[in-house]
Design a protein around this motif. Sequence first.
Motif: not given
Length: 577
Positions: A276-284, A302-306
């Motif tokens: 499933g999606p990986i949510f990168i919390l915070g602004e890079l 790294v595959p898949g939804p972000f």
Amino acid sequence: MPIPDLTFLHPPSLYDFRRRATLWGPISDVVPSTPIYDMYPIGFAALSEYLGRHGFETRIVNLAVRMLRSPRFDAEQAIARMRSRAFGIDLHWLPHAQGALEVARIVRERHPETPILFGGFSATYFHEELVRYPQVDYVLRGDSTEEPLRQLLACLRDGRAPDDVPNLTWKDRSGAVHVNPQTYTPENLDHLRPGFRRMVRMVLRQRDLVSCAPFGHWLDYPIMATLTVRGCTQHCAVCGGCAEGHERMSGRARPAFRSPEDLAADVREARRISRGPIFILGELRLAGMDYARRFLRAVRGVPGPFMLEFFWPVDREYAEALADSLPDFFVEFSPDSHDPQVRAALGKHYTNAGIEETVRNCLAVGCRRFDLFFMIGLPQQTAASALETVEYCEHLLQMVNGDRRLVPFTAPLAPFLDPASLAFEQPERFGYRLHCRTLEEHRRALLAPTWKHILSYETEWMDRDTLAATTYEAGRRLNRLKARYGIVSAARAAETEERIERATALMARIDHLLATRSPEEVEQEMLALKGEIDRANTSTVCDKEELDVRARGLPFNLPGLMEVGLGVLWDMVRGRP
Ligand code: SF4
């Protein structure tokens, strides 16, 4: 099974929501939780991992999910049956004020000798008031409580008074309150490790997957979250997590970042478990472009939804860099208003041209979806301005030739204004009138019959009635717009429209009850309406599923998960913490 040193309990926002009738309205339409906020804070995993590494056994019980999933689940009996050396209850988001205190009361009743700890942003803000409730013994303050919590558990284990534990507010046996100095505010997040393995271990040890689920439908939709930062450099007036809020609550002068390489390692670990999606919390970009570039280099492949958050507009070069490393990316961007004057009053100083460039750039490089969030209840925002936002959404959709990857949302700032936000601290400056200031006032507000009556504020430009009416009207117009552009199907739009009508009619009926009946009669009538109210309580102004990012095929990475599980079992057999 050994007795845990600490059991984390996640309460529902309102205890017992199953026996009460509350018209929650759209308060949780644009977050993964239901209106009872069944999602526990990401900090549970980080704390469990840190404590486990230092020899303390923990357990997580998401009471809110257990109560939601089974009407037969008896939370009081379940608490009575629990064995633990201490209980930790989160009061991170203020909507849990009533549920958290009520769960603590039940724990105290059933386990009178067992220490009860609180933590989280709201617990931190109200620590001195919170610790004076009879069911609360300890409050850990600040955004990083891993080490203070370890020290406190060591004190409890050894029977020592926690005089030296940093960031701790506590009561001694005589009931005297002590506020230990706030001296632990780490400058980076190097002390953290991904908590996913620890969670797998907990599930295997407890043989209880549901209690560990981060929110109700996580088992069907295993979104994973990784945290880039604690703190913020920005000054959004209604956000308790702004730079000033962090300084007030944690003594944090600047944000603490996860190193970009560690963050990429967290992402790889998450991908071993979920597709499933990986949510990168915070602004890079919060730590600078160099940080963002290092992360994108480290995570490439790294595959898949972000899911990525933007705190300000994105230029073409950055959009290309994102697409290059994370081709399957989704955007979450919250300009909050289309009106530059409202946005500036809120503390977001960018132009509409910046928003439009961002949308164009991301769609051009192939982002899978672009979620654009607007809010109702902002400084200087009139009802007309909130409705004009929908017209602006149409303008954007025309600009991108109806590209259905652009998905606008609108939702109210509800139910509470964040404590520690600039607007909470200086309401007059931002045009807010607060109905609730203390923790107790927020706790009581949650017992009101509708979200409109729970709202902790009004603004100079919109009272509660106008805020509610504008929310429903904006929702109605946006829903129709999405149907016209094919962003939602006609059938789904019709369902949403029907829910808005039902919610509006219920609100009018409850208003009438409140004006004409005694409080006891209102309560009885509300219970009689409970079935109808519950049906109107989710996905009011948009369908929650619009937010989901579904993986193709199985949502879990079964080979990766098996590998992690076997590794964890091997660690357990060898007695490794
Ligand atoms: S809303 Fe504003 S202040 Fe709060 S975390 Fe986001 S960018 Fe920072």
